[in-house]
Design a protein around this motif. Structure first.
Motif, mmCIF file in Angstrom:
data_model
loop_
_atom_site.group_PDB
_atom_site.id
_atom_site.type_symbol
_atom_site.label_atom_id
_atom_site.label_comp_id
_atom_site.label_asym_id
_atom_site.label_seq_id
_atom_site.Cartn_x
_atom_site.Cartn_y
_atom_site.Cartn_z
ATOM 1 N N ARG A 58 -13.015 6.307 8.664
ATOM 2 C CA ARG A 58 -12.401 7.352 7.831
ATOM 3 C C ARG A 58 -10.937 7.479 8.224
ATOM 4 N NH1 ARG A 58 -14.170 8.409 3.365
ATOM 5 N NH2 ARG A 58 -13.145 10.416 3.352
ATOM 6 N N ALA A 59 -10.079 7.631 7.239
ATOM 7 C CA ALA A 59 -8.646 7.813 7.466
ATOM 8 C C ALA A 59 -8.239 9.190 6.956
ATOM 9 C CB ALA A 59 -7.848 6.745 6.732
ATOM 10 N N GLU A 60 -7.389 9.852 7.726
ATOM 11 C CA GLU A 60 -6.800 11.112 7.284
ATOM 12 C C GLU A 60 -5.287 10.951 7.325
ATOM 13 O OE1 GLU A 60 -6.246 15.788 8.544
ATOM 14 O OE2 GLU A 60 -7.637 14.541 9.687
ATOM 15 N N LEU A 61 -4.656 11.236 6.208
ATOM 16 C CA LEU A 61 -3.203 11.248 6.143
ATOM 17 C C LEU A 61 -2.772 12.650 6.564
ATOM 18 C CD1 LEU A 61 -0.553 9.851 5.418
ATOM 19 C CD2 LEU A 61 -0.954 10.502 3.032
ATOM 20 N N LEU A 75 -1.034 9.230 10.643
ATOM 21 C CA LEU A 75 -2.418 8.916 10.308
ATOM 22 C C LEU A 75 -3.365 9.174 11.468
ATOM 23 C CD1 LEU A 75 -1.405 5.632 8.608
ATOM 24 C CD2 LEU A 75 -2.511 7.518 7.422
ATOM 25 N N ASP A 76 -4.591 9.507 11.115
ATOM 26 C CA ASP A 76 -5.680 9.692 12.075
ATOM 27 C C ASP A 76 -6.843 8.865 11.551
ATOM 28 O OD1 ASP A 76 -7.486 10.575 13.963
ATOM 29 O OD2 ASP A 76 -7.564 12.633 13.233
ATOM 30 N N TRP A 77 -7.225 7.826 12.301
ATOM 31 C CA TRP A 77 -8.327 6.946 11.915
ATOM 32 C C TRP A 77 -9.488 7.197 12.853
ATOM 33 C CZ3 TRP A 77 -4.996 1.862 11.919
ATOM 34 C CH2 TRP A 77 -4.145 1.863 10.810
ATOM 35 N N ARG A 78 -10.680 7.371 12.287
ATOM 36 C CA ARG A 78 -11.871 7.692 13.085
ATOM 37 C C ARG A 78 -13.083 6.931 12.592
ATOM 38 N NH1 ARG A 78 -10.962 11.221 17.299
ATOM 39 N NH2 ARG A 78 -9.031 12.274 16.875
ATOM 40 N N ARG A 90 -4.495 6.998 16.323
ATOM 41 C CA ARG A 90 -3.536 7.906 15.689
ATOM 42 C C ARG A 90 -2.152 7.305 15.807
ATOM 43 N NH1 ARG A 90 -5.537 13.304 18.578
ATOM 44 N NH2 ARG A 90 -7.478 13.550 17.432
ATOM 45 N N GLY A 91 -1.296 7.691 14.880
ATOM 46 C CA GLY A 91 0.074 7.232 14.980
ATOM 47 C C GLY A 91 0.824 7.365 13.684
ATOM 48 N N VAL A 92 1.907 6.640 13.612
ATOM 49 C CA VAL A 92 2.822 6.691 12.482
ATOM 50 C C VAL A 92 2.974 5.297 11.898
ATOM 51 C CG1 VAL A 92 5.240 7.115 11.842
ATOM 52 C CG2 VAL A 92 4.071 8.678 13.400
ATOM 53 N N VAL A 93 3.058 5.255 10.568
ATOM 54 C CA VAL A 93 3.321 4.022 9.845
ATOM 55 C C VAL A 93 4.554 4.270 8.974
ATOM 56 C CG1 VAL A 93 2.440 2.443 8.075
ATOM 57 C CG2 VAL A 93 0.895 3.329 9.829
ATOM 58 N N ILE A 94 5.481 3.327 8.998
ATOM 59 C CA ILE A 94 6.689 3.410 8.185
ATOM 60 C C ILE A 94 6.652 2.241 7.209
ATOM 61 C CG2 ILE A 94 9.205 3.464 8.173
ATOM 62 C CD1 ILE A 94 8.963 4.224 11.220
ATOM 63 N N LEU A 95 6.705 2.557 5.925
ATOM 64 C CA LEU A 95 6.611 1.532 4.888
ATOM 65 C C LEU A 95 7.903 1.419 4.097
ATOM 66 C CD1 LEU A 95 3.147 2.496 3.363
ATOM 67 C CD2 LEU A 95 3.620 0.781 5.134
ATOM 68 N N THR A 96 8.217 0.208 3.676
ATOM 69 C CA THR A 96 9.300 -0.038 2.731
ATOM 70 C C THR A 96 8.639 -0.490 1.436
ATOM 71 O OG1 THR A 96 10.795 -0.687 4.497
ATOM 72 C CG2 THR A 96 11.392 -1.365 2.259
ATOM 73 N N ILE A 97 8.931 0.221 0.352
ATOM 74 C CA ILE A 97 8.319 -0.051 -0.948
ATOM 75 C C ILE A 97 9.365 -0.711 -1.849
ATOM 76 C CG2 ILE A 97 7.055 0.951 -2.900
ATOM 77 C CD1 ILE A 97 5.823 1.540 -0.078
ATOM 78 N N ARG A 98 8.991 -1.841 -2.432
ATOM 79 C CA ARG A 98 9.855 -2.517 -3.404
ATOM 80 C C ARG A 98 9.004 -2.977 -4.571
ATOM 81 N NH1 ARG A 98 11.838 -5.592 1.192
ATOM 82 N NH2 ARG A 98 13.452 -4.344 2.169
#
Length: 135
Positions: A58-61, A75-78, A90-98
């Motif tokens: 399960r993922a929680e944003l 994010l919190d993944w369990r 747990r942690g942070v994700v940084i995305l570049t969208i194109r």
């Protein structure tokens, strides 16, 4: 995009998730540089394996922010591994969208420490060279 990824993760839809990524997606894990990879195919492979290994994933944003072509998400993944032991990251994700696809990602996801080490013990350990005996 962070919401769409979380929905695909919670649906255990590795194919749908991979479709959100550019064919030439660049992934970096700055704390683990050897884990860098390129391509949508590897995204599919990684998430297929995770959904198989953690069947109740399960993922929680927890929160996210977006500015221009950049999105940040906490994010919190369990879940539980097949043997019943806990899975937690747990942690942070940084995305570049194109072009409406994820072109680049920087992942700062780490396993949750299940120990009870307090801040004083953590600082003491961090202030010593790697491999030094504890005092």
């Amino acid at each position: 995009m962070m919401e769409r990824i979380t929905e695909a993760q919670n649906a255990h839809d590795a194919l749908g998730m991979a479709a959100l990524f550019d064919e030439d997606y660049l992934s970096a894990q700055p704390v683990h540089p050897g884990r860098a990879f390129t391509g949508r195919t590897q995204v599919y492979s990684n998430w297929s394996a995770l959904f198989q290994g953690v069947p109740d994933f399960r993922a929680e944003l927890v929160g996210f922010s977006s500015s221009g072509e950049t999105e940040w998400g906490e994010l919190d993944w369990r879940g539980r591994f097949r043997d019943g032991s806990p899975f937690a990251m747990r942690g942070v994700v940084i995305l570049t969208i194109r072009d409406h696809l994820i072109a680049e990602g920087r992942l700062y996801m780490e396993p949750v420490d299940q120990g009870d080490e307090d801040i004083d013990a953590a600082v003491e350990e961090l202030s010593k060279p790697t491999g030094s005996p504890s005092t």
